[in-house]
Design an enzyme around this catalytic site. Structure first.
Site: not given
Length: 350
Positions: A127, A180, A213, A237, A241
């Site tokens: 971010y 990852k 993933d 984040d 969601d």
């Protein structure tokens, strides 16, 4: 007890769901004798109209002095250029490093059963406002090329990992680290190394590692197998969601931003300007966020009444959701914001 909560009503649907949340907190105060008081602090568009800024230094000082904060959604995309984002200022100023996002199946007849909580690192990552001491983490060397800087530090990874493992001790004693590192070997590799190091201090908690993933797919397949999930900022984040939607929708998704000395209750969802002022916004997420804040205060102060009140609010919300007549339009009903708050208050009184 005497507890002063700073209330920031925000923008869009913020004032409506904040009002519903305060009604529930007032009812909990009557039932449990919590000694709650509420200090209204102007932020956002209303503050800009009155004071010429969306977040003043005076407001920040008052927030620091409060015992806890309830922050309703903000419409930061509507702010004039150069106006501060109150949420970002508060997060940085209070060093709220843990963004805690539970996802629990509460709707009757839910197709998926889940009870997990995501511990999202809240101060670093991709971010743009969290990766640089000065300037933006995004920049364009030429009109046809844009770059982004990602910051990952061992200290930040270890403290979010420790928060996750501490939470797991009081749940089902399982932590899932999402990463990852197979591709981002340096940054996610450092995150994973830090989590493994902290895991050594918690021998009774199991640790599993899942690539991000794959985690997105596994949540859809069977979210019930997960307990505490710890991950970096952007992954957290996105996955929170997804988990919130799988649990019934973002209108049901609470969050708590936590630092060493401060906590801010803040719903996952946005300000929903398309339905602002119509009295049909779902207040569940902010109500449950406020319950998380009471639970945090209870643990911090060693006050069982605060913990009991938090659990009672959660139970009352679940009881209110059991009646489809209370459901707001996002849940397929025609209920109202105030109507749902009233149902929660009645459940608390019982």
């Amino acid at each position: 007890m005497a507890i002063d909560l700073a209330v920031l009503r925000g923008d869009g649907i913020g004032p409506e769901i904040a009002e519903a949340t305060l009604a529930v907190l007032a009812a909990a105060d009557r039932c449990f004798g919590l000694g709650l008081s509420f200090s209204e602090i102007p932020v956002g568009l209303a503050a800009f109209a009155a004071e010429g800024t969306t977040f003043s230094d005076a407001s920040e000082a008052r927030i620091r002095a409060a015992d806890g904060v309830i922050l309703a959604p903000l419409a930061t995309y509507e702010y004039a250029e150069g106006q501060p984002n109150p949420s970002a200022r508060i997060r940085r100023g209070l060093d709220l490093y843990a963004n805690i996002r539970p996802s629990v199946s509460r709707l009757p007849g839910a197709a998926r059963r889940m009870d997990l909580v995501i511990y999202r690192e809240n101060t670093e990552g991709f971010y743009a406002d969290r990766s640089m001491f000065a300037g933006s983490g995004e920049f364009m060397p030429s009109p046809d090329m844009a770059l982004a800087v990602r910051k990952i530090t061992r200290s930040a990874c270890e403290r979010i990992a420790r928060a996750a493992f501490e939470a797991a001790l009081h749940r089902r004693r399982k932590v899932t680290a999402v990463h990852k590192a197979n591709v981002l070997r340096q940054t996610d590799g450092l995150f994973l190394e830090a989590v493994r190091h902290v895991a050594g201090d918690y021998p009774t908690v199991s640790l599993e590692e899942v690539i991000v993933d794959a985690m997105a797919a596994h949540l859809v397949r069977d979210a019930s197998v997960y307990d505490v999930v710890v991950t970096t900022n952007m992954y957290g984040d996105i996955l929170s969601d997804e988990a919130g939607e799988l649990a019934g929708g973002l209108g049901l998704a609470p969050a708590l931003n936590v630092g060493a000395d401060h906590a801010v209750a803040q719903a996952v969802h946005g300000s929903a300007p398309d339905i602002a002022g119509r009295g049909i916004a779902n207040p569940v997420a902010l109500i449950l966020s406020a319950a998380l804040l009471l639970e945090w205060l209870g643990a911090r102060r060693g006050e069982p009444l605060l913990t009991d009140a938090a659990r009672a609010i959660e139970a009352a919300v679940t009881a209110a959701l059991a009646d489809p007549a209370t459901h707001t339009p996002d849940l397929g009903g025609d209920g109202t914001t105030a109507g749902f708050a009233d149902a929660v208050v009645r459940a608390l009184s019982r």
